[in-house]
Motif scaffolding. Sequence first.
Motif, PDB file in Angstrom:
ATOM      1  N   GLU A   7      -3.648  -6.736  19.180  1.00  0.00           N
ATOM      2  CA  GLU A   7      -4.542  -5.092  19.465  1.00  0.00           C
ATOM      3  C   GLU A   7      -4.781  -5.831  20.875  1.00  0.00           C
ATOM      4  OE1 GLU A   7      -2.511  -2.222  17.951  1.00  0.00           O
ATOM      5  OE2 GLU A   7      -2.105  -3.454  16.860  1.00  0.00           O
ATOM      6  N   PRO A   8      -5.029  -4.538  21.741  1.00  0.00           N
ATOM      7  CA  PRO A   8      -6.110  -5.016  22.894  1.00  0.00           C
ATOM      8  C   PRO A   8      -7.418  -5.438  22.387  1.00  0.00           C
ATOM      9  CG  PRO A   8      -4.336  -2.841  23.640  1.00  0.00           C
ATOM     10  CD  PRO A   8      -4.312  -3.281  21.941  1.00  0.00           C
ATOM     11  N   ILE A   9      -8.398  -5.938  23.554  1.00  0.00           N
ATOM     12  CA  ILE A   9      -8.948  -6.466  23.411  1.00  0.00           C
ATOM     13  C   ILE A   9     -10.124  -5.065  24.159  1.00  0.00           C
ATOM     14  CG2 ILE A   9     -10.575  -8.600  23.891  1.00  0.00           C
ATOM     15  CD1 ILE A   9      -8.285 -10.132  23.140  1.00  0.00           C
ATOM     16  N   ASP A  10     -11.275  -5.303  22.964  1.00  0.00           N
ATOM     17  CA  ASP A  10     -12.178  -3.518  23.556  1.00  0.00           C
ATOM     18  C   ASP A  10     -13.251  -4.924  23.658  1.00  0.00           C
ATOM     19  OD1 ASP A  10     -13.513  -2.249  23.593  1.00  0.00           O
ATOM     20  OD2 ASP A  10     -13.991  -1.008  22.158  1.00  0.00           O
ATOM     21  N   SER A  11     -13.654  -4.891  25.098  1.00  0.00           N
ATOM     22  CA  SER A  11     -14.887  -6.452  25.739  1.00  0.00           C
ATOM     23  C   SER A  11     -15.560  -5.643  25.460  1.00  0.00           C
ATOM     24  CB  SER A  11     -14.897  -6.559  26.664  1.00  0.00           C
ATOM     25  OG  SER A  11     -14.692  -5.640  28.302  1.00  0.00           O
ATOM     26  N   ALA A  12     -16.327  -4.150  25.541  1.00  0.00           N
ATOM     27  CA  ALA A  12     -17.326  -3.343  25.539  1.00  0.00           C
ATOM     28  C   ALA A  12     -17.941  -3.564  24.541  1.00  0.00           C
ATOM     29  CB  ALA A  12     -17.234  -2.120  25.760  1.00  0.00           C
ATOM     30  N   CYS A  13     -17.270  -3.589  22.419  1.00  0.00           N
ATOM     31  CA  CYS A  13     -17.463  -3.632  21.957  1.00  0.00           C
ATOM     32  C   CYS A  13     -18.034  -5.117  20.847  1.00  0.00           C
ATOM     33  CB  CYS A  13     -15.918  -3.447  20.779  1.00  0.00           C
ATOM     34  SG  CYS A  13     -16.398  -3.630  19.065  1.00  0.00           S
ATOM     35  N   LEU A  14     -17.282  -5.923  22.311  1.00  0.00           N
ATOM     36  CA  LEU A  14     -18.019  -7.590  22.018  1.00  0.00           C
ATOM     37  C   LEU A  14     -19.375  -7.664  22.236  1.00  0.00           C
ATOM     38  CD1 LEU A  14     -15.256 -10.214  22.751  1.00  0.00           C
ATOM     39  CD2 LEU A  14     -16.095  -9.002  20.466  1.00  0.00           C
ATOM     40  N   LEU A  15     -19.548  -6.614  22.844  1.00  0.00           N
ATOM     41  CA  LEU A  15     -20.566  -7.089  24.115  1.00  0.00           C
ATOM     42  C   LEU A  15     -21.873  -5.923  23.207  1.00  0.00           C
ATOM     43  CD1 LEU A  15     -20.818  -6.247  27.429  1.00  0.00           C
ATOM     44  CD2 LEU A  15     -21.026  -8.527  26.490  1.00  0.00           C
ATOM     45  N   THR A  16     -21.789  -5.400  22.355  1.00  0.00           N
ATOM     46  CA  THR A  16     -22.778  -4.804  21.381  1.00  0.00           C
ATOM     47  C   THR A  16     -22.071  -5.851  20.105  1.00  0.00           C
ATOM     48  OG1 THR A  16     -21.009  -2.673  22.154  1.00  0.00           O
ATOM     49  CG2 THR A  16     -22.989  -2.621  20.512  1.00  0.00           C
ATOM     50  N   VAL A  18     -22.970  -8.743  20.226  1.00  0.00           N
ATOM     51  CA  VAL A  18     -23.804  -9.882  19.927  1.00  0.00           C
ATOM     52  C   VAL A  18     -24.685  -9.708  20.760  1.00  0.00           C
ATOM     53  CG1 VAL A  18     -21.720 -11.539  20.072  1.00  0.00           C
ATOM     54  CG2 VAL A  18     -22.673 -10.628  22.435  1.00  0.00           C
ATOM     55  N   GLN A  19     -25.420  -8.329  20.659  1.00  0.00           N
ATOM     56  CA  GLN A  19     -26.480  -8.592  21.156  1.00  0.00           C
ATOM     57  C   GLN A  19     -27.691  -8.064  20.624  1.00  0.00           C
ATOM     58  OE1 GLN A  19     -25.150  -4.629  24.608  1.00  0.00           O
ATOM     59  NE2 GLN A  19     -26.890  -4.940  25.619  1.00  0.00           N
ATOM     60  N   SER A  20     -28.965  -8.461  20.771  1.00  0.00           N
ATOM     61  CA  SER A  20     -29.539  -8.658  20.031  1.00  0.00           C
ATOM     62  C   SER A  20     -30.902  -8.925  20.400  1.00  0.00           C
ATOM     63  CB  SER A  20     -29.153  -9.827  19.018  1.00  0.00           C
ATOM     64  OG  SER A  20     -30.603  -9.991  18.155  1.00  0.00           O
ATOM     65  N   ALA A  21     -32.048  -8.322  19.824  1.00  0.00           N
ATOM     66  CA  ALA A  21     -33.184  -8.203  20.277  1.00  0.00           C
ATOM     67  C   ALA A  21     -33.738 -10.197  20.297  1.00  0.00           C
ATOM     68  CB  ALA A  21     -34.443  -7.398  19.103  1.00  0.00           C
ATOM     69  N   ARG A  22     -33.277  -9.894  19.740  1.00  0.00           N
ATOM     70  CA  ARG A  22     -34.191 -12.076  19.452  1.00  0.00           C
ATOM     71  C   ARG A  22     -32.898 -12.764  20.335  1.00  0.00           C
ATOM     72  NH1 ARG A  22     -31.388 -14.911  15.358  1.00  0.00           N
ATOM     73  NH2 ARG A  22     -30.051 -12.806  14.668  1.00  0.00           N
ATOM     74  N   ALA A  23     -32.272 -12.493  21.322  1.00  0.00           N
ATOM     75  CA  ALA A  23     -31.666 -13.010  22.427  1.00  0.00           C
ATOM     76  C   ALA A  23     -32.407 -12.246  23.490  1.00  0.00           C
ATOM     77  CB  ALA A  23     -30.044 -12.433  23.027  1.00  0.00           C
ATOM     78  N   GLY A  24     -32.435 -13.161  24.713  1.00  0.00           N
ATOM     79  CA  GLY A  24     -32.534 -12.785  25.618  1.00  0.00           C
ATOM     80  C   GLY A  24     -31.767 -13.137  27.313  1.00  0.00           C
ATOM     81  N   ALA A  25     -30.878 -13.361  26.374  1.00  0.00           N
ATOM     82  CA  ALA A  25     -28.763 -13.157  27.565  1.00  0.00           C
ATOM     83  C   ALA A  25     -27.643 -13.323  26.756  1.00  0.00           C
ATOM     84  CB  ALA A  25     -28.833 -15.286  28.238  1.00  0.00           C
ATOM     85  N   VAL A  26     -27.453 -12.097  27.293  1.00  0.00           N
ATOM     86  CA  VAL A  26     -26.014 -12.444  27.158  1.00  0.00           C
ATOM     87  C   VAL A  26     -24.717 -13.113  27.764  1.00  0.00           C
ATOM     88  CG1 VAL A  26     -23.872 -11.064  25.822  1.00  0.00           C
ATOM     89  CG2 VAL A  26     -26.619 -10.616  25.309  1.00  0.00           C
ATOM     90  N   VAL A  27     -24.132 -13.619  27.404  1.00  0.00           N
ATOM     91  CA  VAL A  27     -22.811 -13.819  28.730  1.00  0.00           C
ATOM     92  C   VAL A  27     -21.733 -13.477  27.948  1.00  0.00           C
ATOM     93  CG1 VAL A  27     -21.577 -15.730  29.686  1.00  0.00           C
ATOM     94  CG2 VAL A  27     -23.794 -16.219  29.370  1.00  0.00           C
ATOM     95  N   LEU A  28     -20.496 -12.997  28.736  1.00  0.00           N
ATOM     96  CA  LEU A  28     -18.984 -13.060  28.520  1.00  0.00           C
ATOM     97  C   LEU A  28     -18.666 -13.164  29.209  1.00  0.00           C
ATOM     98  CD1 LEU A  28     -17.657 -10.945  26.581  1.00  0.00           C
ATOM     99  CD2 LEU A  28     -17.574  -8.870  28.492  1.00  0.00           C
ATOM    100  N   PHE A  29     -17.195 -13.854  28.851  1.00  0.00           N
ATOM    101  CA  PHE A  29     -16.205 -14.885  29.538  1.00  0.00           C
ATOM    102  C   PHE A  29     -14.919 -13.812  29.352  1.00  0.00           C
ATOM    103  CE2 PHE A  29     -12.432 -16.875  29.750  1.00  0.00           C
ATOM    104  CZ  PHE A  29     -11.815 -17.269  31.099  1.00  0.00           C
ATOM    105  N   LEU A  30     -14.581 -12.967  30.261  1.00  0.00           N
ATOM    106  CA  LEU A  30     -13.163 -12.758  29.817  1.00  0.00           C
ATOM    107  C   LEU A  30     -11.303 -13.084  31.085  1.00  0.00           C
ATOM    108  CD1 LEU A  30     -13.883  -8.941  30.451  1.00  0.00           C
ATOM    109  CD2 LEU A  30     -13.925 -10.249  27.963  1.00  0.00           C
ATOM    110  N   GLY A  31     -10.144 -13.338  29.416  1.00  0.00           N
ATOM    111  CA  GLY A  31      -9.715 -14.409  30.417  1.00  0.00           C
ATOM    112  C   GLY A  31      -8.479 -13.103  30.712  1.00  0.00           C
ATOM    113  N   THR A  32      -7.720 -12.923  32.077  1.00  0.00           N
ATOM    114  CA  THR A  32      -7.711 -11.891  32.201  1.00  0.00           C
ATOM    115  C   THR A  32      -5.432 -12.435  32.496  1.00  0.00           C
ATOM    116  OG1 THR A  32      -8.038 -11.498  33.838  1.00  0.00           O
ATOM    117  CG2 THR A  32      -8.821 -10.396  32.074  1.00  0.00           C
ATOM    118  N   THR A  33      -4.755 -11.838  32.131  1.00  0.00           N
ATOM    119  CA  THR A  33      -3.143 -12.495  32.724  1.00  0.00           C
ATOM    120  C   THR A  33      -2.662 -12.042  34.284  1.00  0.00           C
ATOM    121  OG1 THR A  33      -2.387  -9.826  31.628  1.00  0.00           O
ATOM    122  CG2 THR A  33      -2.220 -12.573  30.179  1.00  0.00           C
ATOM    123  N   ARG A  34      -2.986 -12.868  35.019  1.00  0.00           N
ATOM    124  CA  ARG A  34      -2.457 -12.859  36.267  1.00  0.00           C
ATOM    125  C   ARG A  34      -1.414 -13.102  37.055  1.00  0.00           C
ATOM    126  NH1 ARG A  34      -4.968 -17.976  36.805  1.00  0.00           N
ATOM    127  NH2 ARG A  34      -3.171 -19.219  36.366  1.00  0.00           N
TER     128      ARG A  34
END
Lengths: 139, 81
Positions: A7-16, A18-34
């Motif tokens: 199924e298509p990947i929902d990147s917004a959902c992934l961010l949600t 991993v986000q946490s009040a215990r974290a000060g940084a979130v990094v998201l990498f997306l590989g996309t088809t070229r």
Amino acid sequence: MPRLTFEPIDSACLLTEVQSARAGAVVLFLGTTREYTDGRRTVSLEYDCYRDMAQQKLEQLQAEACQKWSLVHCAIVHRLGDVDLGEVSVAVAVSAGHREAAFAAGKWLIDTIKEVVPIWKKENWHDGTSEWVHPGISE
Amino acid sequence: MNFEVKLFAGAREIVGKDLVIVSLEAGATVADLRIALGQSIPALRETIEHVKFAVNHDYADDDTCLSPDSEIACIPPVSGG
């Protein structure tokens, strides 16, 4: 747990995820088809994997990254099957106390996924030919 | 002794099957399997020099001994991402 999905990947959902009040940084990498690779035009890509081993390797890498960089959360998703141009084929999201750890973990994860996880892409070229991509093996 | 070997991507396409059965002596290693596959399937000869093998879902060295009940897979260079 890392996911392999048709199924298509929902990147917004992934961010949600991993986000946490215990974290000060979130990094998201997306590989996309070229569309163009070294001047050759692709019309679509297909991904195949050795599912049991790929799942196990992704879990090992996730655990290693979580331990090495003391991540708060880590999410990994890879697409399988047919993927249209411009879509997300792989996503890595990490959260950590500080940005240095988040960037380092994200980079290590995507680099290592591409090196060791048994997943393969097939390029369907615009000229009607197609080929499995195996770095180091000439056509 | 017969060993089943899973094939993927380019190797599967060359052979036209996702599983091959290779006959090897008891105590055979990954190196023996590589040689036997190249000999029994000439079309694989060039590719086989570049592949890794996995035994029970882990990459295996050339000197790893094979057991008929192991899950053996031929892993061409990966290209995920």
